[in-house]
Scaffold this motif. Structure first.
Motif, mmCIF file in Angstrom:
data_model
loop_
_atom_site.group_PDB
_atom_site.id
_atom_site.type_symbol
_atom_site.label_atom_id
_atom_site.label_comp_id
_atom_site.label_asym_id
_atom_site.label_seq_id
_atom_site.Cartn_x
_atom_site.Cartn_y
_atom_site.Cartn_z
ATOM 1 N N GLN A 478 0.835 -1.202 0.000
ATOM 2 C CA GLN A 478 0.000 0.000 0.000
ATOM 3 C C GLN A 478 0.872 1.256 0.000
ATOM 4 O O GLN A 478 0.736 2.154 0.851
ATOM 5 N N CYS A 479 1.786 1.315 -0.995
ATOM 6 C CA CYS A 479 2.663 2.479 -1.107
ATOM 7 C C CYS A 479 2.831 2.841 -2.580
ATOM 8 O O CYS A 479 2.367 2.121 -3.468
ATOM 9 N N SER A 480 3.525 3.937 -2.852
ATOM 10 C CA SER A 480 3.741 4.388 -4.226
ATOM 11 C C SER A 480 5.005 3.748 -4.796
ATOM 12 O O SER A 480 5.852 3.225 -4.064
ATOM 13 N N LEU A 481 5.144 3.831 -6.126
ATOM 14 C CA LEU A 481 6.352 3.311 -6.783
ATOM 15 C C LEU A 481 7.596 4.052 -6.311
ATOM 16 O O LEU A 481 8.651 3.443 -6.127
ATOM 17 N N LYS A 482 7.456 5.358 -6.126
ATOM 18 C CA LYS A 482 8.614 6.151 -5.692
ATOM 19 C C LYS A 482 9.130 5.669 -4.341
ATOM 20 O O LYS A 482 10.343 5.493 -4.150
ATOM 21 N N LYS A 483 8.218 5.434 -3.406
ATOM 22 C CA LYS A 483 8.634 4.967 -2.075
ATOM 23 C C LYS A 483 9.206 3.552 -2.138
ATOM 24 O O LYS A 483 10.167 3.232 -1.446
ATOM 25 N N LEU A 484 8.599 2.727 -2.985
ATOM 26 C CA LEU A 484 9.085 1.347 -3.099
ATOM 27 C C LEU A 484 10.511 1.316 -3.632
ATOM 28 O O LEU A 484 11.394 0.659 -3.057
ATOM 29 N N PHE A 485 10.758 2.024 -4.742
ATOM 30 C CA PHE A 485 12.092 2.007 -5.342
ATOM 31 C C PHE A 485 13.131 2.660 -4.427
ATOM 32 O O PHE A 485 14.315 2.310 -4.478
ATOM 33 N N LYS A 486 12.693 3.589 -3.594
ATOM 34 C CA LYS A 486 13.618 4.209 -2.650
ATOM 35 C C LYS A 486 14.097 3.194 -1.617
ATOM 36 O O LYS A 486 15.246 3.237 -1.168
ATOM 37 N N LYS A 487 13.210 2.265 -1.259
ATOM 38 C CA LYS A 487 13.571 1.255 -0.251
ATOM 39 C C LYS A 487 14.222 0.010 -0.859
ATOM 40 O O LYS A 487 15.104 -0.588 -0.258
ATOM 41 N N THR A 488 13.758 -0.374 -2.037
ATOM 42 C CA THR A 488 14.214 -1.664 -2.595
ATOM 43 C C THR A 488 15.163 -1.521 -3.782
ATOM 44 O O THR A 488 15.774 -2.498 -4.193
ATOM 45 N N GLY A 489 15.282 -0.302 -4.329
ATOM 46 C CA GLY A 489 16.073 -0.127 -5.538
ATOM 47 C C GLY A 489 15.305 -0.628 -6.756
ATOM 48 O O GLY A 489 14.215 -1.193 -6.628
ATOM 49 N N ASN A 490 15.881 -0.432 -7.938
ATOM 50 C CA ASN A 490 15.166 -0.829 -9.154
ATOM 51 C C ASN A 490 15.078 -2.342 -9.322
ATOM 52 O O ASN A 490 14.311 -2.829 -10.147
ATOM 53 N N LYS A 491 15.852 -3.104 -8.532
ATOM 54 C CA LYS A 491 15.797 -4.563 -8.600
ATOM 55 C C LYS A 491 14.786 -5.160 -7.623
ATOM 56 O O LYS A 491 14.684 -6.389 -7.510
ATOM 57 N N CYS A 492 14.056 -4.298 -6.929
ATOM 58 C CA CYS A 492 13.045 -4.756 -5.951
ATOM 59 C C CYS A 492 13.664 -5.734 -4.947
ATOM 60 O O CYS A 492 13.156 -6.849 -4.734
ATOM 61 N N LYS A 493 14.745 -5.316 -4.315
ATOM 62 C CA LYS A 493 15.465 -6.160 -3.370
ATOM 63 C C LYS A 493 14.703 -6.229 -2.050
ATOM 64 O O LYS A 493 14.503 -5.219 -1.373
ATOM 65 N N VAL A 494 14.276 -7.449 -1.676
ATOM 66 C CA VAL A 494 13.469 -7.623 -0.456
ATOM 67 C C VAL A 494 14.079 -8.744 0.392
ATOM 68 O O VAL A 494 14.763 -9.635 -0.127
ATOM 69 N N PRO A 495 13.843 -8.712 1.715
ATOM 70 C CA PRO A 495 14.390 -9.767 2.598
ATOM 71 C C PRO A 495 13.755 -11.127 2.294
ATOM 72 O O PRO A 495 12.562 -11.221 1.997
ATOM 73 N N LYS A 496 14.574 -12.171 2.394
ATOM 74 C CA LYS A 496 14.073 -13.538 2.211
ATOM 75 C C LYS A 496 14.186 -14.353 3.492
ATOM 76 O O LYS A 496 13.248 -15.028 3.908
#
Length: 617
Positions: A478-496
């Motif tokens: 429930q966030c914007s693309l700008k906020k997502l890319f700021k946290k995850t980078g353009n590779k959508c890096k997320v914890p596993k």
């Protein structure tokens, strides 16, 4: 350790190096215990084995007792195949494909039959044509397309597709073809039983009069044996119709029109002839637009052919009449000799230079218009068009981007305007699962179309999937693309993976690619053929079928406990233990196997599993 069956299979392969060898005592191989163990080891980890057949059984609980029961029924010839449970799965074109789900014991027997047939037809010296690539060890779609890549300078393509090939194989014709190399009636009778087993669709019982069972392990090699007759016919057609030119080789003659342009321009450059600027430009453009070699040499006819399963492609360097003749005679051969029909919609003759053929999901044509470059020639500033690279004879391969976009649209990755959108059906997944699912799709397209002449289309495809993934994560967070890319980078890096302290041990990110340089020979052909004997020895050695129970160390009534997946989602109960040790099967005695399904081992630790006589809570 008894390897009598493997040793006899090796002898069968050696004898069948002679294509005229006739096999007379194959059925006795079905008494060999080690072949069933190898067959089980080869198929045991497929997720489909945990799907119930018409007898409501899965491969869970398979054991040495199961093998001994099969061998006993083989000896008295009472073994019979169970009707497969038929379901329908969607195809890429929107239609449904029927799929049969056999019982586990049938799959094991089918694998043994397949191993025997492979030793006869595709052993040390294969009887199958070198032009056949489908369902063969060490071959695949890329090895098939790699051969097509070398078909330079052809004039006509004949696309072939057999109408309902697997569903319409004539049983009598197939047995007749098999009997040329197999004179063992018991073995042929067993194949008859596999062909005539039939299927259950809901509560309806259906008998099989035509076709090889969809989903059967033995069906692909039976289809190859059946269609090998067509491969041999094509070789005979080529021998009858292929012609060499008057120089006695397969080189094409030089185009007289192109030679004229070259000579005229050479005279002008040498000062032997003066022409107007308009005439000079006309000669230059004529040279560029004219092939340097004659593609319709009347003294040269060459025919190329390749087949993958029931899809085949023929290329003809010669007159249209040869392509018409091939299509007409091939249609008659299928109808008369194999009792099959060619699909009217998918079997067509195409001009290789003006039209496109589609084979194995790839657009194929000859030549390209991208071989021209405009240069300004000083000092007069006159603009001339000059050929950069002559590609008029090369085989060009491109990915069908429009078809792929339609597929992505149907799957919910893009909208009606070909713009990326969130895939709502995946929002319930863990974030790392979403990212890895998108990465798998990206790698799949990149690997399959690694050789194409339009690799920038892959970059566009990656962009669509990258932003579809990002939008799916945005919907989940429930966030914007700008906020997502700021946290995850353009590779959508997320914890596993996160430990008990909250430290991130492992991340998942999109497998993005930045270098899109064209590589026309980047085919993923994989490893060469695997020797079934060597592989069988390896599988036989590591098999757990004959081991004792991992819980109580009992050697009585031991059977294999199976799970469908250990990597998808969060494991529960005893599957957590199997996930930790990366195993989908463990041997357990009958009593302990029942306790697993009762949940009495759900709280067991890996340390206790490695310890015999574990205490049950």
């Amino acid at each position: 350790m008894d390897n009598k069956g493997l040793n006899r299979l090796r002898k069968v392969k050696e004898l069948n190096a002679n294509p005229n060898w006739v096999n007379t005592d194959l059925y006795r191989l079905l008494y060999m215990e080690d072949l069933y163990i190898i067959a089980y080891e080869k198929i045991k980890s497929a997720p489909g084995n945990m799907t119930k057949g018409s007898d409501n059984d899965t491969i869970d609980g398979f054991s040495m007792t199961s093998i001994n029961n099969i061998i006993r029924s083989m000896r008295n010839q009472s073994f019979d195949f169970t009707r497969a449970r038929r379901i329908h799965i969607p195809k890429a074109n929107g239609k449904l494909r029927p799929l049969g789900i056999p019982s586990p014991k049938d799959k094991v027997v089918q694998e043994v039959i397949r191993m025997i047939l492979e030793s006869i037809y595709d052993g040390y010296t294969p009887s199958f044509s070198d032009k056949s690539h489908g369902f063969r060890n060490g071959r695949g779609t890329h090895s098939c397309l790699q051969e097509v890549r070398g078909w330079h300078g052809v004039s006509w393509f004949v696309e072939g597709d057999i109408k309902g090939c697997f569903d319409n194989v004539d049983h009598h014709t197939l047995i007749h073809i098999l009997s040329k190399r197999i004179k063992d009636q018991k073995f042929l009778d067993l194949i008859w039983k596999a062909l005539r087993a039939g299927y259950m669709e809901g509560n309806t019982t259906n008998n099989s009069i035509l076709g090889t069972p969809q989903g059967s392990i033995v069906s692909p090699i039976l289809a190859n044996i059946y269609l090998h007759e067509f491969d041999m016919w094509v070789e005979e057609f080529i021998a009858r119709n292929q012609k060499l030119n008057r120089r006695g080789d397969t080189r094409k003659m030089r185009n007289p029109k192109y030679t004229y342009y070259v000579k005229e321009l050479n005279r002008i450059k040498a000062g032997k002839k003066r022409v107007s600027p308009e005439r000079f430009s006309e000669l230059v453009r004529g040279k560029i637009s004219t092939p340097s070699i004659l593609h319709n040499d009347p003294d040269l006819i060459r025919v190329k052919y390749v087949r993958y399963a029931d899809d085949w492609l023929v290329a003809i360097d010669g007159p249209r009449i040869t392509a018409d003749k091939f299509k007409t005679e091939a249609t008659e051969f299928f109808k008369k000799e194999l009792r099959l029909e060619l699909s009217v919609e998918k079997t067509a003759i195409r001009n290789a230079r003006n039209e496109e053929a589609v084979f194995l999901g790839t657009i194929i044509s000859i030549g390209t218009k991208e071989d021209l470059v405009v240069r300004a020639k000083p000092p007069k500033g006159r603009t001339l068009v000059k050929r950069r690279v002559n590609t008029s004879h090369l085989t060009m391969m491109r990915m069908p981007i429009q078809n792929i976009l339609e597929r992505l649209k149907d799957k919910g990755f893009i909208d009606g305007n070909n713009q990326p959108q969130a895939k709502s059906a995946w929002i319930y997944k863990e974030e790392w699962e979403i990212v890895e699912a998108y990465s798998a799709i990206m790698r799949g397209y990149r690997n399959y179309y690694s050789f194409v002449d339009n690799p920038r289309r892959l970059a566009y495809l990656q962009y669509l999937l990258q932003f579809s993934c990002a939008k799916t994560l945005c919907r989940k967070r429930q966030c914007s693309l700008k906020k997502l890319f700021k946290k995850t980078g353009n590779k959508c890096k997320v914890p596993k993976t996160i430990n008990e302290k909250g430290d991130i041990l492992k991340f998942s990110e999109l497998a993005l690619k930045t270098d899109w340089k064209k590589n026309r020979q980047d085919f993923k052909s994989g490893k060469g053929p695997t020797d079934i004997i060597h592989l069988g020895m390896k599988l036989r050695t590591r098999s757990k079928l004959e081991e004792t129970c991992v819980f109580c160390d009992s050697g009585e009534n031991v059977e294999m406990h199976h799970v469908k997946h250990i990597r998808k989602g969060k494991a529960k109960g005893f599957t957590q233990v199997l996930q930790a040790i990366n195993r989908k099967q463990v041997p357990a005695c009958r009593a302990c196997h029942v306790k697993i399904h009762q949940g009495r081992y759900d709280g067991i630790s890996i340390k206790d599993l490695a310890n015999p006589k574990v205490a049950v809570r």
